[in-house]
Design a protein around this motif. Structure first.
Motif, PDB file in Angstrom:
ATOM      1  N   ASP A   1      15.475  44.772  48.679  1.00  0.00           N
ATOM      2  CA  ASP A   1      14.913  45.210  47.396  1.00  0.00           C
ATOM      3  C   ASP A   1      15.499  44.357  46.269  1.00  0.00           C
ATOM      4  OD1 ASP A   1      17.512  46.091  47.290  1.00  0.00           O
ATOM      5  OD2 ASP A   1      17.029  48.221  47.441  1.00  0.00           O
ATOM      6  N   GLU A   2      15.130  44.678  45.043  1.00  0.00           N
ATOM      7  CA  GLU A   2      15.561  43.889  43.883  1.00  0.00           C
ATOM      8  C   GLU A   2      17.081  43.797  43.787  1.00  0.00           C
ATOM      9  OE1 GLU A   2      14.166  44.869  39.837  1.00  0.00           O
ATOM     10  OE2 GLU A   2      12.164  44.915  40.739  1.00  0.00           O
ATOM     11  N   VAL A   3      17.744  44.942  44.023  1.00  0.00           N
ATOM     12  CA  VAL A   3      19.205  44.984  43.880  1.00  0.00           C
ATOM     13  C   VAL A   3      19.858  44.041  44.887  1.00  0.00           C
ATOM     14  CG1 VAL A   3      21.239  46.457  44.044  1.00  0.00           C
ATOM     15  CG2 VAL A   3      19.141  47.351  43.051  1.00  0.00           C
ATOM     16  N   SER A   4      19.409  44.138  46.138  1.00  0.00           N
ATOM     17  CA  SER A   4      19.992  43.313  47.191  1.00  0.00           C
ATOM     18  C   SER A   4      19.768  41.834  46.911  1.00  0.00           C
ATOM     19  CB  SER A   4      19.395  43.702  48.546  1.00  0.00           C
ATOM     20  OG  SER A   4      19.795  42.783  49.530  1.00  0.00           O
ATOM     21  N   ILE A   5      18.547  41.474  46.513  1.00  0.00           N
ATOM     22  CA  ILE A   5      18.233  40.068  46.268  1.00  0.00           C
ATOM     23  C   ILE A   5      19.027  39.535  45.071  1.00  0.00           C
ATOM     24  CG2 ILE A   5      16.391  38.500  45.527  1.00  0.00           C
ATOM     25  CD1 ILE A   5      14.487  40.101  47.315  1.00  0.00           C
ATOM     26  N   GLU A   6      19.186  40.360  44.049  1.00  0.00           N
ATOM     27  CA  GLU A   6      19.954  39.934  42.881  1.00  0.00           C
ATOM     28  C   GLU A   6      21.426  39.732  43.249  1.00  0.00           C
ATOM     29  OE1 GLU A   6      19.202  38.705  40.208  1.00  0.00           O
ATOM     30  OE2 GLU A   6      21.030  38.815  39.007  1.00  0.00           O
ATOM     31  N   ARG A   7      21.973  40.654  44.054  1.00  0.00           N
ATOM     32  CA  ARG A   7      23.362  40.484  44.529  1.00  0.00           C
ATOM     33  C   ARG A   7      23.465  39.199  45.340  1.00  0.00           C
ATOM     34  NH1 ARG A   7      26.382  43.846  47.819  1.00  0.00           N
ATOM     35  NH2 ARG A   7      28.200  43.435  46.551  1.00  0.00           N
ATOM     36  N   GLY A   8      22.481  39.006  46.230  1.00  0.00           N
ATOM     37  CA  GLY A   8      22.475  37.809  47.060  1.00  0.00           C
ATOM     38  C   GLY A   8      22.424  36.543  46.231  1.00  0.00           C
ATOM     39  N   ARG A   9      21.631  36.581  45.166  1.00  0.00           N
ATOM     40  CA  ARG A   9      21.493  35.396  44.317  1.00  0.00           C
ATOM     41  C   ARG A   9      22.842  35.055  43.670  1.00  0.00           C
ATOM     42  NH1 ARG A   9      20.978  33.925  39.355  1.00  0.00           N
ATOM     43  NH2 ARG A   9      21.228  36.040  38.545  1.00  0.00           N
ATOM     44  N   LEU A  10      23.521  36.099  43.161  1.00  0.00           N
ATOM     45  CA  LEU A  10      24.816  35.867  42.530  1.00  0.00           C
ATOM     46  C   LEU A  10      25.827  35.322  43.542  1.00  0.00           C
ATOM     47  CD1 LEU A  10      25.150  38.976  40.196  1.00  0.00           C
ATOM     48  CD2 LEU A  10      25.026  36.574  39.512  1.00  0.00           C
ATOM     49  N   LEU A  11      25.861  35.939  44.724  1.00  0.00           N
ATOM     50  CA  LEU A  11      26.820  35.510  45.744  1.00  0.00           C
ATOM     51  C   LEU A  11      26.513  34.090  46.207  1.00  0.00           C
ATOM     52  CD1 LEU A  11      26.911  38.894  47.635  1.00  0.00           C
ATOM     53  CD2 LEU A  11      28.830  37.853  46.413  1.00  0.00           C
ATOM     54  N   TYR A  12      25.226  33.784  46.342  1.00  0.00           N
ATOM     55  CA  TYR A  12      24.823  32.423  46.733  1.00  0.00           C
ATOM     56  C   TYR A  12      25.344  31.426  45.709  1.00  0.00           C
ATOM     57  CZ  TYR A  12      21.890  28.404  47.910  1.00  0.00           C
ATOM     58  OH  TYR A  12      21.464  27.144  48.254  1.00  0.00           O
ATOM     59  N   SER A  13      25.240  31.789  44.423  1.00  0.00           N
ATOM     60  CA  SER A  13      25.630  30.847  43.371  1.00  0.00           C
ATOM     61  C   SER A  13      27.138  30.650  43.306  1.00  0.00           C
ATOM     62  CB  SER A  13      25.097  31.312  42.018  1.00  0.00           C
ATOM     63  OG  SER A  13      25.833  32.441  41.589  1.00  0.00           O
ATOM     64  N   VAL A  14      27.888  31.495  44.044  1.00  0.00           N
ATOM     65  CA  VAL A  14      29.340  31.325  44.086  1.00  0.00           C
ATOM     66  C   VAL A  14      29.773  30.659  45.387  1.00  0.00           C
ATOM     67  CG1 VAL A  14      31.554  32.534  44.122  1.00  0.00           C
ATOM     68  CG2 VAL A  14      29.741  33.336  42.630  1.00  0.00           C
ATOM     69  N   THR A  15      29.143  31.059  46.512  1.00  0.00           N
ATOM     70  CA  THR A  15      29.655  30.633  47.821  1.00  0.00           C
ATOM     71  C   THR A  15      28.859  29.527  48.500  1.00  0.00           C
ATOM     72  OG1 THR A  15      29.201  32.979  48.155  1.00  0.00           O
ATOM     73  CG2 THR A  15      31.057  32.065  49.324  1.00  0.00           C
ATOM     74  N   CYS A  16      27.607  29.339  48.143  1.00  0.00           N
ATOM     75  CA  CYS A  16      26.774  28.418  48.922  1.00  0.00           C
ATOM     76  C   CYS A  16      26.265  27.237  48.109  1.00  0.00           C
ATOM     77  CB  CYS A  16      25.551  29.146  49.479  1.00  0.00           C
ATOM     78  SG  CYS A  16      25.852  30.829  50.023  1.00  0.00           S
ATOM     79  N   ILE A  17      26.097  27.445  46.807  1.00  0.00           N
ATOM     80  CA  ILE A  17      25.336  26.507  45.971  1.00  0.00           C
ATOM     81  C   ILE A  17      25.961  25.115  45.959  1.00  0.00           C
ATOM     82  CG2 ILE A  17      26.492  26.863  43.739  1.00  0.00           C
ATOM     83  CD1 ILE A  17      23.646  27.271  42.545  1.00  0.00           C
ATOM     84  N   GLN A  18      27.299  25.050  46.057  1.00  0.00           N
ATOM     85  CA  GLN A  18      27.959  23.742  45.966  1.00  0.00           C
ATOM     86  C   GLN A  18      27.557  22.830  47.112  1.00  0.00           C
ATOM     87  OE1 GLN A  18      29.195  26.594  46.796  1.00  0.00           O
ATOM     88  NE2 GLN A  18      31.211  26.532  47.731  1.00  0.00           N
ATOM     89  N   CYS A  19      27.192  23.417  48.255  1.00  0.00           N
ATOM     90  CA  CYS A  19      26.742  22.611  49.388  1.00  0.00           C
ATOM     91  C   CYS A  19      25.218  22.605  49.489  1.00  0.00           C
ATOM     92  CB  CYS A  19      27.326  23.143  50.693  1.00  0.00           C
ATOM     93  SG  CYS A  19      29.111  22.934  50.803  1.00  0.00           S
ATOM     94  N   HIS A  20      24.620  23.787  49.441  1.00  0.00           N
ATOM     95  CA  HIS A  20      23.188  23.886  49.741  1.00  0.00           C
ATOM     96  C   HIS A  20      22.291  23.663  48.534  1.00  0.00           C
ATOM     97  CE1 HIS A  20      23.410  24.887  53.972  1.00  0.00           C
ATOM     98  NE2 HIS A  20      24.469  25.641  53.690  1.00  0.00           N
ATOM     99  N   GLY A  21      22.865  23.591  47.347  1.00  0.00           N
ATOM    100  CA  GLY A  21      22.065  23.236  46.178  1.00  0.00           C
ATOM    101  C   GLY A  21      21.411  24.423  45.498  1.00  0.00           C
ATOM    102  N   ARG A  22      20.926  24.171  44.289  1.00  0.00           N
ATOM    103  CA  ARG A  22      20.430  25.238  43.418  1.00  0.00           C
ATOM    104  C   ARG A  22      19.280  26.008  44.054  1.00  0.00           C
ATOM    105  NH1 ARG A  22      17.107  25.851  39.405  1.00  0.00           N
ATOM    106  NH2 ARG A  22      16.228  23.782  39.713  1.00  0.00           N
ATOM    107  N   ILE A  23      18.331  25.292  44.653  1.00  0.00           N
ATOM    108  CA  ILE A  23      17.231  26.020  45.287  1.00  0.00           C
ATOM    109  C   ILE A  23      17.283  25.881  46.812  1.00  0.00           C
ATOM    110  CG2 ILE A  23      15.691  26.030  43.296  1.00  0.00           C
ATOM    111  CD1 ILE A  23      14.224  23.646  44.621  1.00  0.00           C
ATOM    112  N   GLY A  24      18.447  25.542  47.338  1.00  0.00           N
ATOM    113  CA  GLY A  24      18.636  25.582  48.786  1.00  0.00           C
ATOM    114  C   GLY A  24      18.193  24.358  49.543  1.00  0.00           C
ATOM    115  N   GLU A  25      17.976  23.269  48.830  1.00  0.00           N
ATOM    116  CA  GLU A  25      17.446  22.092  49.533  1.00  0.00           C
ATOM    117  C   GLU A  25      18.533  21.205  50.136  1.00  0.00           C
ATOM    118  OE1 GLU A  25      14.631  20.436  46.664  1.00  0.00           O
ATOM    119  OE2 GLU A  25      13.051  21.501  47.774  1.00  0.00           O
TER     120      GLU A  25
END
Ligand code: HEC
Length: 178
Positions: free
Chosen positions: A78-102
């Motif tokens: 749901d919205e809450v889960s996806i928003e949490r996921g987005r925030l966590l992604y921007s802390v833990t994954c974005i440096q490697c996988h990039g802003r939109i995951g490419e």
């Protein structure tokens, strides 16, 4: 003996005592004092963790049990889960996988193996449980290198499922290639 000679002797004795103390303080000579904390089944930092005991239950809830295959996603996307996921992604994954995951994050160029493009069918067609396990356990490389680090200590079980739910939106978000 004059006063100064006596002072010298006293100082020499003090220095000698301190020196002897230092030998033990800095483990030049190591004495294994009995420590009752150590007399129990345990493992030291960097030792292999003990296998999970039979009939134990993960305290964080819907984790997976080793040897039982990929788990089922218990968190509704749901919205809450996806928003949490987005925030966590921007802390833990974005440096490697990039802003939109490419796979084009800021540090991606310096890794031993390029990060996966998370928007592709190869990744998006995998079941939620497979993505969860990848995030939890990382991806080992050949000869001891690590391609992707295990992130189970950075993200709780709930966090990881939220990130999985967010990953599903990356496919839709990816701009169509001209
Ligand atoms: C240190 C860099 C780094 C970080 C941080 C990182 N990854 Fe990765 N990831 C990689 C690399 C490199 C690969 C490709 C490894 C391979 O294919 O051998 C990869 C692969 C993947 C895959 C592909 C798995 C497959 O089966 O094709 C997924 C999914 C993934 N990462 C998700 C994530 C998520 C979600 C996060 C954050 C929670 C994350 N990664 C954090 C480097 C990273």
């Amino acid at each position: 003996m004059s006063f100064y000679q006596r002072l010298l002797v006293v100082l020499a004795v003090v220095v000698l005592l301190l020196g002897v103390l230092m030998i033990f303080t800095y483990d030049v000579i190591k004495i294994n004092w009995i420590s009752f904390m150590e007399i129990q089944p345990s493992f030291k930092p960097m030792e292999h963790p003990l296998p999970v005991a039979a009939r134990s239950i993960p305290i964080e809830g819907a984790a997976y049990l080793p040897g039982q295959g990929a788990p089922i996603n218990p968190v509704t996307s749901d919205e809450v889960s996806i928003e949490r996921g987005r925030l966590l992604y921007s802390v833990t994954c974005i440096q490697c996988h990039g802003r939109i995951g490419e796979g084009d994050g800021t540090v991606s160029g310096g890794l031993v193996f390029p990060p996966a493009n998370l928007t592709t069918d190869v990744v998006q067609n995998k079941p939620d449980g497979a993505l969860f396990l990848t995030i939890s356990n990382g991806i080992p490389g050949t000869n001891g290198q690590i391609h992707m680090p295990a992130l189970n200590e950075n993200l709780t079980v709930r966090d990881r499922w939220d990130v999985v739910n967010y990953l599903r939106t990356l496919k839709a978000a990816a701009a169509p290639k001209p």
